[in-house]
Design an enzyme around this catalytic site. Structure first.
Site, PDB file in Angstrom:
ATOM      1  N   LEU A 110       0.903  -1.260  -0.047  1.00 24.82           N
ATOM      2  CA  LEU A 110      -0.030   0.060  -0.016  1.00 24.82           C
ATOM      3  C   LEU A 110       0.838   1.313   0.240  1.00 24.82           C
ATOM      4  O   LEU A 110       0.407   2.193  -0.498  1.00 24.82           O
ATOM      5  CB  LEU A 110      -1.039   0.052   1.174  1.00 24.82           C
ATOM      6  CG  LEU A 110      -1.903  -1.236   1.384  1.00 24.82           C
ATOM      7  CD1 LEU A 110      -2.694  -1.114   2.555  1.00 24.82           C
ATOM      8  CD2 LEU A 110      -2.631  -1.366   0.155  1.00 24.82           C
ATOM      9  N   GLY A 111       1.858   1.179   0.559  1.00 24.12           N
ATOM     10  CA  GLY A 111       2.952   2.507   0.757  1.00 24.12           C
ATOM     11  C   GLY A 111       4.219   2.046   1.539  1.00 24.12           C
ATOM     12  O   GLY A 111       4.078   1.194   2.119  1.00 24.12           O
ATOM     13  N   CYS A 112       5.070   2.931   1.354  1.00 26.45           N
ATOM     14  CA  CYS A 112       6.092   2.712   2.379  1.00 26.45           C
ATOM     15  C   CYS A 112       6.609   4.295   2.935  1.00 26.45           C
ATOM     16  O   CYS A 112       6.392   5.326   2.564  1.00 26.45           O
ATOM     17  CB  CYS A 112       7.421   2.234   1.565  1.00 26.45           C
ATOM     18  SG  CYS A 112       7.961   3.502   0.131  1.00 26.45           S
ATOM     19  N   GLY A 113       7.227   4.035   4.286  1.00 23.59           N
ATOM     20  CA  GLY A 113       7.375   5.366   4.907  1.00 23.59           C
ATOM     21  C   GLY A 113       8.614   5.291   5.511  1.00 23.59           C
ATOM     22  O   GLY A 113       9.579   4.299   5.268  1.00 23.59           O
ATOM     23  N   ASP A 114       9.118   6.020   6.498  1.00 22.62           N
ATOM     24  CA  ASP A 114      10.443   6.183   6.950  1.00 22.62           C
ATOM     25  C   ASP A 114      10.586   4.947   7.761  1.00 22.62           C
ATOM     26  O   ASP A 114      12.123   4.881   7.881  1.00 22.62           O
ATOM     27  CB  ASP A 114      10.611   7.341   7.678  1.00 22.62           C
ATOM     28  CG  ASP A 114      12.033   7.749   7.668  1.00 22.62           C
ATOM     29  OD1 ASP A 114      12.867   7.619   7.103  1.00 22.62           O
ATOM     30  OD2 ASP A 114      12.278   8.163   8.913  1.00 22.62           O
ATOM     31  N   ASP A 229       2.051  15.470  13.932  1.00 25.08           N
ATOM     32  CA  ASP A 229       2.303  15.456  12.228  1.00 25.08           C
ATOM     33  C   ASP A 229       0.962  15.186  11.478  1.00 25.08           C
ATOM     34  O   ASP A 229       0.752  14.490  10.733  1.00 25.08           O
ATOM     35  CB  ASP A 229       3.042  13.823  12.168  1.00 25.08           C
ATOM     36  CG  ASP A 229       3.747  13.732  10.616  1.00 25.08           C
ATOM     37  OD1 ASP A 229       3.839  14.957   9.725  1.00 25.08           O
ATOM     38  OD2 ASP A 229       4.017  12.588  10.085  1.00 25.08           O
TER      39      ASP A 229
END
Length: 478
Positions: A110-114, A229
């Site tokens: 679905l997505g990638c983050g830090d 955030d």
């Protein structure tokens, strides 16, 4: 890690500027990419220009490492107690003792983050779908981000709120740390805003979304959690159209003391004794014997009783006003002035970001965005708030934004009383806070197509092309 020349130059330029915006010395600035890759209504990848930044302070930022007394682990979530996904997980846990990565089928990234990548996953043998965040422990340790991953897990463990994520389970393997959360098929508000005519929400739709976000922030502050955030990319849309706040690895944990404040009614004299409102003459005991003087006293008593009945209820204030952090953390377009100046910040930064968030939903852009990150920071600190001529937004909405975007945090709306103060603003007139979960959302997401077993994975790239920010390890199987 050595700070790259661009960020080093940025820090020096801001520090030496006429607006005296300064960064505190410490570890290098780190870029969090969770805002740059998000989920659309069909779980596709959508690009956003905003990314979060984090640099821990080397000074007195003790709150980042403190243990919040409210943080606790819970085996079940009361508001999700009838969730079939809980039952499915409990069945496997009872049968096999524990859950692991082998119990899930990864369907789509679905997505990638830090600090990790998120996958749509299915609990094997069921039709229960989850969002699984998988973090490479070696990578986190090498980049000194284990504490951030731990912070997010501990926060997720204690949350039990309709507009915050449910953590169904978490487990560790030799290489990975995994968080199993609920899946939101509606994508995020950034994606949804882009689909609106003019790329901004109508005022009523914006009011719906910010009202639910406000309740989520109120709950977090009550637990001693400063979010830090907030942005449309981090507000997900559930299948019923209501929202869910996500991404807590930049949050600050601190102590908080919820307090009930009693509001005095100016129409009633608090020093007045109760028996002074009554006539105590024997001849006035019977109704037929009421004298004019006593009738006047009885009328005054009735008015006093009515004033007592409409006296405002005590207000719950659960704002962590004493929290202080020196970290440089947030998203450039959403950073509060006190963070940029390095003066130390507390819970008021969430109310600043709340004002920026409302502004972006209503106008389709943030108020202080410059040509680059450096210009944006200068604008936040030194530029006055301005509203565009179009679209036309009501006075109450603009007044609320003005109150939230006061640059001095001690004068900012909600600085002392938190969400309680914002709820009473005329912009939210007509909002039934107690029944907001029953309100009809502005948009109901379309059902997401779940990949079938054995379906083509032609969209899957090679591992090198699937690399996320900071060369994250990505699974090359589904």
């Amino acid at each position: 890690e050595d700070e790259d020349p661009e960020k080093s130059s940025l820090r020096g330029s801001v520090k030496d500027s006429s607006v005296s915006a300064k960064f505190s010395d410490g570890a290098s600035s780190l870029t969090k990419a969770s805002g740059s890759t998000k989920v659309s209504g069909h779980a596709d990848l959508v690009q956003s220009g905003k990314s979060s930044v984090y640099r821990a302070s080397a000074g007195s930022d003790v709150s980042d490492d403190s243990t919040c007394s409210s943080i606790c682990s819970s085996a079940s979530k009361p508001h999700k107690s009838n969730d079939s996904r809980w039952e499915a997980i409990q069945v496997i846990r009872t049968k096999e003792g524990s859950l692991g990565l082998s119990h899930f089928r990864l369907l789509k990234r679905l997505g990638c983050g830090d600090i990790g990548s998120v996958y749509l996953s299915e609990l094997s043998g069921t039709k229960c779908y989850f969002a699984m965040k998988i973090m490479d422990k070696a990578s986190l340790a090498g980049r000194k981000k284990l504490l951030r991953a731990q912070t997010e897990r501990e926060i997720l463990q204690c949350l039990d709120h309709p507009f915050l994520p449910t953590l169904y389970t978490h487990f560790e393997t030799d290489k990975f740390s995994c968080l199993v959360m609920e899946f939101c098929p509606g994508g995020d508000l950034h994606t949804l805003r882009q689909k609106q005519p003019g790329k901004y929400f109508p005022e009523q739709a914006a009011k719906f979304y910010v009202a639910e976000v406000l309740l989520a922030l109120e709950y977090l502050h009550m637990l001693g959690i400063i979010y830090r955030d907030l942005k449309p990319e981090n507000v997900l849309v559930r299948e019923d159209g209501h929202i869910m706040l996500s991404d807590f690895d930049l949050s600050l944990r601190c102590d908080v003391s919820p307090t009930l404040l009693k509001s005095s009614n100016p129409g009633v004299d608090p020093n007045q004794k109760g028996n002074q409102a009554y006539c105590v003459q024997p001849v006035c005991i019977e109704p037929a014997c009421i004298q004019p003087a006593c009738r006047e006293k009885k009328e005054k008593k009735a008015k006093a009783d009515m004033a007592t009945q409409v006296r405002p209820l005590p207000e719950l204030v659960a704002e962590p006003t004493d929290a202080r952090s020196m970290s440089f953390v947030g998203t450039h377009e959403y950073l509060a002035p006190e963070i940029i100046k390095g003066e130390g910040h507390g819970s008021a930064v969430d109310w600043w970001t709340f004002g920026i968030f409302l502004y972006e939903l209503l106008f389709g852009k943030t108020p202080f965005k410059g040509s680059g990150n450096r210009a944006t920071l200068f604008n936040v600190v030194g530029q006055p708030l301005r509203f565009p001529e179009s679209p036309v937004v009501g006075f109450a909405a603009r007044d609320l934004i003005r109150g939230l975007l006061i640059k001095e945090p001690q004068h900012r709306l909600a600085y002392k009383r938190g969400a309680t103060e914002i709820k009473q603003h005329p912009f939210f007139e007509g909002v039934n806070w107690a029944l907001i979960r029953c309100a009809t959302p502005p948009d109901i997401p379309k059902p997401v197509e779940i990949p079938r077993p054995g379906a083509s994975t032609s969209q899957k790239a090679t591992p090198s092309a699937e690399k996320g920010p900071d060369n994250y390890l990505e699974f090359d199987f589904f």
